[in-house]
Write an enzyme that holds these catalytic residues in place. Sequence first.
Site, PDB file in Angstrom:
ATOM      1  CG  ASP A 178     -11.741   5.171   6.160  1.00 53.04           C
ATOM      2  OD1 ASP A 178     -11.144   5.957   6.927  1.00 53.04           O
ATOM      3  OD2 ASP A 178     -11.547   5.152   4.929  1.00 53.04           O
ATOM      4  CG  HIS A 208      -1.772   1.235   1.318  1.00 46.37           C
ATOM      5  ND1 HIS A 208      -2.927   1.349   0.585  1.00 46.37           N
ATOM      6  CD2 HIS A 208      -1.633   2.391   1.999  1.00 46.37           C
ATOM      7  CE1 HIS A 208      -3.476   2.541   0.834  1.00 46.37           C
ATOM      8  NE2 HIS A 208      -2.711   3.194   1.680  1.00 46.37           N
ATOM      9  CB  SER A 221      -8.139   6.316   7.787  1.00 51.84           C
ATOM     10  OG  SER A 221      -8.536   6.365   6.447  1.00 51.84           O
ATOM     11  NE  ARG A 247      -9.582  11.857   9.618  1.00 56.37           N
ATOM     12  CZ  ARG A 247      -8.768  11.039   8.936  1.00 56.37           C
ATOM     13  NH1 ARG A 247      -9.207   9.874   8.491  1.00 56.37           N
ATOM     14  NH2 ARG A 247      -7.522  11.391   8.719  1.00 56.37           N
ATOM     15  CE  LYS A 305      -8.929   3.417   3.927  1.00 54.96           C
ATOM     16  NZ  LYS A 305      -8.917   4.712   3.266  1.00 54.96           N
TER      17      LYS A 305
HETATM   18  N1  URA Z   1      -5.514   7.971   3.229  1.00 55.87           N
HETATM   19  C1  URA Z   1      -6.503   7.323   3.868  1.00 55.87           C
HETATM   20  O1  URA Z   1      -6.979   6.297   3.404  1.00 55.87           O
HETATM   21  N2  URA Z   1      -6.968   7.842   5.016  1.00 55.87           N
HETATM   22  C2  URA Z   1      -6.477   8.977   5.562  1.00 55.87           C
HETATM   23  O2  URA Z   1      -6.936   9.384   6.604  1.00 55.87           O
HETATM   24  C3  URA Z   1      -5.452   9.625   4.876  1.00 55.87           C
HETATM   25  C4  URA Z   1      -4.977   9.093   3.709  1.00 55.87           C
END
Ligand code: URA
Length: 438
Positions: A161, A82, A183, A168, A187
């Site tokens: 999220d 990632h 966050s 946010r 995932k």
């Molecule tokens: N990427 C994400 O998936 N979440 C965040 O909070 C910031 C960057």
Amino acid sequence: MQFTDIIEKKADGKELSTEEIRFMIRGYTDGVIPDYQMASMCMAIRQCGMTARESTDLTIAMMHSGDVADLSDLPGIKLDKHSTGGVGDTTTLVVAPLVAACGGTVAKMSGRGLGHTGGTLDKLEAIPGTDVELSMERFCEIVRTIGVAVIGQSENLVPADKKMYALRDVTATVRSIPLIASSIMSKKLASGANAIVLDVKTGSGAFMRRQDEAEELARLMVDIGTMAGRKVRAAITNMNQPLGMAIGNALEVKEAVELLSGNIPENDPLFEVCMVLGANMLELGGLARSKEEAEAKLREKIYSGDGLRRLHWMIDMQGGDASYLDPDRIEELVAVRRRIAVPAPRDGYVTGMQTEGLGIAARLLGAGRETKGQAIDPAVGLVMQVRCGYHVDAGDPLAVLYVNDERNLDEAEAMVRTSVFIEDDYRQPEPMVLGVIE
Ligand code: URA
Ligand code: CA
């Protein structure tokens, strides 16, 4: 439990219990806790922080808010990578097939590009026919057959999220390391891999401008993953210039194919970062005992053509026309109405770049999107002609723009010109790989 008491506790700088964190995520996902209370909580977290234990509880609570992929039918260690979001970052298209060619199992869920950063799904879709919305069954079948597949995240992956990120975004609470880490990691954990290599970008094209912040984020994500029972490593890599020379979807596919064809030198930034990510995946997957052994395996799979063959198979099995990866046909994917060079305004050395500006230039030409769901043009974008450390004469091309729609052409051109810094004195380019945290 009263949520106002929990907000107050965090705002007073105290540590929340596992139960309180679960209550918060369950309540917010179900709509029992309203946006204004959650916004207040996010600000309290941004201001007071969270311990690694709290961040891990938050991540796991978020992970369980929706579907959790079950990859247990696949044999061995399931590997994922990632990136926190880069410009010209086509590493997945290189590393995923290479690691599979080395015997790894790469079951990858990717995202789409947003803002100035690109997304792997958009790049894959630049190859006609390629389907990134496969069923879990088909995804696992492909991974079982050839060791690699890349699909989009399911619609119901970590709904907490989706809701929190939207909140946010409009309440100045994105820039909080525990909130970013949970966050991203929620995932990744929900995507089902046992071992994850993170590429945390830092610099002018990255979310984390400063290296110390990137390191703090990386450290926390590694700790969360480890506490959640996964193997995680994080490379810190430089975004003070685009990673590859190409910025744009088909253009980046082309550059990935060039690398897998052995046509990119080993000291090239993209090559270097692909090696560090791939080597760490092989080590976590138990496929190499040392960095040296891992890198030697990856190189062998580049120069033998095995990595490129694996990418062909993957595209083919995902319904795409893999013949577009052949040298003559790939030109069809990047065919545009006009190619326009952006000249250097003066003589000198390239001493730095505003990488975000270069990503924005590509977006202005139609390679990216400003808002979710916007259409993109796979062929357009730009190809840098210079790297940090190069010397240019006035009039030499800094980049070549690939243009179909000329509406934002002037703006894109200006963006490139002002995003490449040229000075009289040579400056040693910064290293691309700044460290690996484990
Ligand atoms: N990427 C994400 O998936 N979440 C965040 O909070 C910031 C960057
Ligand atoms: Ca690239």
